[in-house]
Design a protein around this motif. Structure first.
Motif, mmCIF file in Angstrom:
data_model
loop_
_atom_site.group_PDB
_atom_site.id
_atom_site.type_symbol
_atom_site.label_atom_id
_atom_site.label_comp_id
_atom_site.label_asym_id
_atom_site.label_seq_id
_atom_site.Cartn_x
_atom_site.Cartn_y
_atom_site.Cartn_z
ATOM 1 N N GLU A 157 0.798 -1.226 0.000
ATOM 2 C CA GLU A 157 0.000 0.000 0.000
ATOM 3 C C GLU A 157 0.834 1.282 0.000
ATOM 4 O OE1 GLU A 157 -3.868 -1.790 2.462
ATOM 5 O OE2 GLU A 157 -2.310 -0.635 3.498
ATOM 6 N N VAL A 158 2.015 1.231 0.587
ATOM 7 C CA VAL A 158 2.772 2.474 0.783
ATOM 8 C C VAL A 158 3.593 2.890 -0.442
ATOM 9 C CG1 VAL A 158 2.866 2.186 3.279
ATOM 10 C CG2 VAL A 158 4.713 1.253 1.857
ATOM 11 N N GLY A 159 3.806 1.990 -1.398
ATOM 12 C CA GLY A 159 4.539 2.351 -2.615
ATOM 13 C C GLY A 159 5.980 2.733 -2.364
ATOM 14 N N LEU A 160 6.647 1.981 -1.516
ATOM 15 C CA LEU A 160 8.021 2.312 -1.149
ATOM 16 C C LEU A 160 8.945 2.336 -2.365
ATOM 17 C CD1 LEU A 160 9.995 2.875 1.201
ATOM 18 C CD2 LEU A 160 10.331 0.402 1.379
ATOM 19 N N ARG A 161 8.841 1.335 -3.223
ATOM 20 C CA ARG A 161 9.733 1.267 -4.375
ATOM 21 C C ARG A 161 9.303 2.224 -5.482
ATOM 22 N NH1 ARG A 161 11.057 -4.542 -6.884
ATOM 23 N NH2 ARG A 161 11.850 -4.776 -4.754
ATOM 24 N N SER A 162 8.008 2.259 -5.785
ATOM 25 C CA SER A 162 7.540 3.083 -6.899
ATOM 26 C C SER A 162 7.614 4.582 -6.611
ATOM 27 C CB SER A 162 6.096 2.699 -7.257
ATOM 28 O OG SER A 162 5.233 2.889 -6.140
ATOM 29 N N THR A 163 7.360 4.960 -5.360
ATOM 30 C CA THR A 163 7.341 6.386 -5.014
ATOM 31 C C THR A 163 8.691 6.899 -4.536
ATOM 32 O OG1 THR A 163 5.016 6.179 -4.369
ATOM 33 C CG2 THR A 163 6.197 8.141 -3.609
ATOM 34 N N TYR A 164 9.382 6.091 -3.726
ATOM 35 C CA TYR A 164 10.615 6.570 -3.095
ATOM 36 C C TYR A 164 11.880 5.909 -3.649
ATOM 37 C CZ TYR A 164 7.139 8.349 0.145
ATOM 38 O OH TYR A 164 6.050 8.994 0.685
ATOM 39 N N LYS A 196 19.716 4.541 -3.058
ATOM 40 C CA LYS A 196 20.677 5.631 -3.209
ATOM 41 C C LYS A 196 20.639 6.513 -1.964
ATOM 42 C CE LYS A 196 20.666 5.916 -8.249
ATOM 43 N NZ LYS A 196 20.428 6.775 -9.441
ATOM 44 N N ILE A 197 21.793 7.032 -1.577
ATOM 45 C CA ILE A 197 21.887 7.847 -0.370
ATOM 46 C C ILE A 197 20.966 9.062 -0.459
ATOM 47 C CG2 ILE A 197 23.457 9.255 1.028
ATOM 48 C CD1 ILE A 197 25.710 7.335 0.145
ATOM 49 N N ALA A 198 20.888 9.669 -1.633
ATOM 50 C CA ALA A 198 20.029 10.840 -1.804
ATOM 51 C C ALA A 198 18.565 10.481 -1.570
ATOM 52 C CB ALA A 198 20.212 11.422 -3.200
ATOM 53 N N ASP A 199 18.130 9.308 -2.049
ATOM 54 C CA ASP A 199 16.744 8.876 -1.863
ATOM 55 C C ASP A 199 16.466 8.548 -0.398
ATOM 56 O OD1 ASP A 199 16.099 9.147 -4.555
ATOM 57 O OD2 ASP A 199 16.764 7.110 -5.028
#
Length: 237
Positions: free
Chosen positions: A167-174, A224-227
């Motif tokens: 539900e949280v979209g960790l991969r797609s959003t962040y 990635k560190i920035a993400d």
């Protein structure tokens, strides 16, 4: 490589913590120090603890430093000349994987001149870790994988309590991957192998996509560190 073995030469504060930390993770660890009291104190925590002089061949052979999957760490710190002698002895014995704790750039350069490729400075590693943690309040630990990627422990956003990984979209959003999850009562760590030694929650394994997050969870994220920074900062404002 799960069959890796480690030999730690020198049991100062760093060497002792490194040896016990590796042993606690299930690796075979053999250690050497001249101080019998220190050797006795670590005996029950590692595979083998030997009292002796690391500049001599006999104790090094007894520790099987030239094994196929053995990594040798010279952890002497300020014992500059001794470290060079030990490194030369190990090279003479044909040891391939040697890691040296250097005290300064000159020390590291001398080590490289005699054939040591892996030198590290504990102070630099600690400073980098502390700086990364201080920059993001929601990030409790960060371990660099390379120049742009890291694994970080990040506090679960309050808005995610009761929601699932799908539900949280960790991969797609962040653009981040959940490696595992820490949940439950935190316990004090046995060693202080990191500059910030916080109580550590147990790991629950590989989270299923439909598992629901709970208050107090800590996410172990790769990306990635920035993400990672953006994610931690967004939910800790």
């Amino acid at each position: 490589m799960d069959d890796m073995e480690f030999v730690v030469l020198g049991l100062g504060q760093f060497g002792y913590s490194l040896a016990t930390s590796l042993a606690a993770k299930g690796y075979e660890v053999r250690v050497l120090d001249k101080d019998m009291e220190i050797v006795n104190s670590i005996q029950s925590k590692v595979s083998m603890a030997l009292q002796g002089d690391a500049t001599e061949t006999a104790p090094l052979r007894e520790l099987s430093v030239d094994g196929e999957n053995v990594r040798v760490i010279i952890a002497f710190g300020t014992a500059y000349e001794k470290g060079i002698l030990v490194a030369a002895r190990l090279l003479e014995m044909g040891v391939k994987d040697i890691y040296v704790r250097s005290t300064n750039d000159l020390h590291a350069n001398v080590m490289r001149m005699i054939g040591i490729k892996e030198c590290f400075r504990v102070e630099e590693v600690a400073a980098t870790q502390l700086a990364e943690t201080l920059l993001c309040r929601g990030m409790t630990r960060l371990r660099r994988i390379d120049r742009t990627h890291s694994i970080a422990d990040v506090l679960l956003p309050e808005a995610w309590v009761g929601r699932t990984l799908m539900e949280v979209g960790l991969r797609s959003t962040y653009h981040l991957n959940l490696v595992t999850l820490r949940r439950g009562k935190a316990h004090e760590r046995d060693t202080e192998d990191e500059v910030i030694s916080l109580p550590e929650q147990p790991v629950i394994g590989t989270p299923a996509p439909d598992m629901r997050f709970e208050a107090g969870d800590t996410l172990v994220l790769f990306g990635k560190i920035a993400d990672l920074r953006r994610f931690a900062e967004e939910f800790q404002r």
